[in-house]
Write an enzyme that holds these catalytic residues in place. Structure first.
Site, PDB file in Angstrom:
ATOM      1  N   LEU A  68     -13.101   1.757  -0.379  1.00 30.68           N
ATOM      2  CA  LEU A  68     -12.447   0.981   0.672  1.00 30.68           C
ATOM      3  C   LEU A  68     -11.791  -0.239   0.031  1.00 30.68           C
ATOM      4  O   LEU A  68     -12.398  -0.904  -0.810  1.00 30.68           O
ATOM      5  CB  LEU A  68     -13.451   0.525   1.732  1.00 30.68           C
ATOM      6  N   ASP A  69     -10.559  -0.539   0.436  1.00 32.96           N
ATOM      7  CA  ASP A  69      -9.870  -1.728  -0.050  1.00 32.96           C
ATOM      8  C   ASP A  69     -10.602  -2.985   0.418  1.00 32.96           C
ATOM      9  O   ASP A  69     -11.313  -2.955   1.439  1.00 32.96           O
ATOM     10  CB  ASP A  69      -8.436  -1.761   0.472  1.00 32.96           C
ATOM     11  N   PRO A  70     -10.419  -4.117  -0.275  1.00 30.82           N
ATOM     12  CA  PRO A  70     -11.068  -5.359   0.167  1.00 30.82           C
ATOM     13  C   PRO A  70     -10.766  -5.717   1.621  1.00 30.82           C
ATOM     14  O   PRO A  70     -11.651  -6.216   2.337  1.00 30.82           O
ATOM     15  CB  PRO A  70     -10.499  -6.400  -0.801  1.00 30.82           C
ATOM     16  N   ALA A  80     -10.412  -3.764   4.097  1.00 28.11           N
ATOM     17  CA  ALA A  80     -11.033  -2.837   5.045  1.00 28.11           C
ATOM     18  C   ALA A  80     -12.513  -3.123   5.253  1.00 28.11           C
ATOM     19  O   ALA A  80     -13.183  -3.720   4.409  1.00 28.11           O
ATOM     20  CB  ALA A  80     -10.857  -1.396   4.555  1.00 28.11           C
ATOM     21  N   ARG A 118      -2.891   3.387   4.440  1.00 22.37           N
ATOM     22  CA  ARG A 118      -1.794   2.440   4.196  1.00 22.37           C
ATOM     23  C   ARG A 118      -0.459   3.181   4.069  1.00 22.37           C
ATOM     24  O   ARG A 118       0.580   2.692   4.527  1.00 22.37           O
ATOM     25  CB  ARG A 118      -2.065   1.637   2.927  1.00 22.37           C
TER      26      ARG A 118
END
Length: 310
Positions: A37-39, A41, A176
């Protein structure tokens, strides 16, 4: 400790930071996560501890569901609000029907160009490595599966209109990228303003532990055994001789009681109900007596050093 810990990742944290916290609480030297997970998220992050790290590609390979807020009228280099703005446009006239029409064209089996800031490899490097150096990343396409994109409405915020989306998709899909493509279809651009993963395979966000709770109370009640974490998989309960063979990663022969046609990964339990291995179909060119080959071997701690089948 060998365990799987579903965590509700907070915003601003990297997936690796979450793993480090779980490792500290567990007193473990080895952790990994199944699906990044991206920061920006939040939501379901499956952290694997000890020998469970051998299962990351299987635990992270299921259907994903996300709640997303897409800011319309803005496109960024990272395809989320934390990136550099590259394009802006007036999106005040965009309505829900227009967003639904743009989203509909992305459903089903399609081909996606991953965002420039992504971990996809090309030419032996991650795409984000090119992007961080100001280089144009190589063109990469990947086949993805998107089950549904439900457009729940548009909120008019201070930064502009935000489409509220509920996205269900297969592994390897960049949300994204979906938001970017919706914006380009609309002709105004779009970027992710907020993203929450509410499901990853069989793991639901309501069953995940918050970081603060794990740090204060420990993993009890949150850590799953290897057996519980893989309970959804097809299962073969083996007799003693077959269990010994599986614990050494040997091919399983045709005719083992309880083993039907092999068309995907399945778990092998010993007579005591302990997970000892994951197996999959025989390889092309195998002899007729071979029914299944080892994918991952999770042996007792005293069974040797090599945990992964060749």
């Amino acid at each position: 400790m060998d365990a799987v810990v579903p965590v509700d990742k907070p915003a601003g944290w990297t997936s690796r930071q979450v793993c480090r916290v779980v490792a500290g609480v567990a007193g473990a030297r080895k952790t990994g996560h199944a699906g990044t997970l991206d920061p920006l998220a939040t939501g379901v992050l499956i952290v694997c501890v000890g020998r469970a790290t051998l299962l990351t590609s299987y635990l992270g390979g299921g259907t994903k569901r996300y709640r997303v807020r897409a800011l319309l009228g803005v496109e960024t280099d990272s395809c989320d609000i934390e990136g550099k703005v590259t394009e802006t446009a007036d999106a005040s006239g965009i309505d829900v029907d227009a967003v639904r029409g743009a989203a509909a064209g992305l459903c089903g089996r399609t081909v996606q160009v991953p965002p420039a800031y992504s971990a996809v490899r090309s030419g032996g490097r991650r795409l984000y490595e090119y992007a961080r150096q100001g280089l144009e990343p190589p063109f990469v396409e990947r086949e993805i599966s998107v089950e549904s994109i439900v457009v729940e409405g548009i909120d008019r915020g201070a930064s502009g209109p935000e489409a509220v989306l509920d996205i269900t998709c297969g592994p390897g899909t960049y949300v994204r990228g979906l938001v970017r493509d919706i914006g380009r279809t609309l002709g105004c651009g779009a970027t992710v303003a907020a993203l929450r993963r509410v499901r990853s395979g069989e793991f639901l966000v309501e069953n995940c532990g918050a970081i603060a709770v794990l740090e204060s109370s420990g993993l009890e009640g949150h850590a799953l055994s290897l057996e519980d974490a893989t309970a959804w998989m097809p299962t073969l309960c083996t007799p003693g001789d077959a269990a010994l063979a599986a614990s050494m990663g040997k091919p399983l022969p045709v005719g083992i009681e309880g083993m039907g046609p092999v068309d995907g990964a399945f778990r092998v339990l010993d007579p005591q109900g302990r997970l000892i291995a994951l197996y999959g179909p025989a390889r092309e060119g195998d002899e007729d007596w071979i029914a299944a080959r080892a994918l991952r071997v999770l042996r007792p701690h005293n069974a040797g050093e090599n945990d992964e089948a060749a």
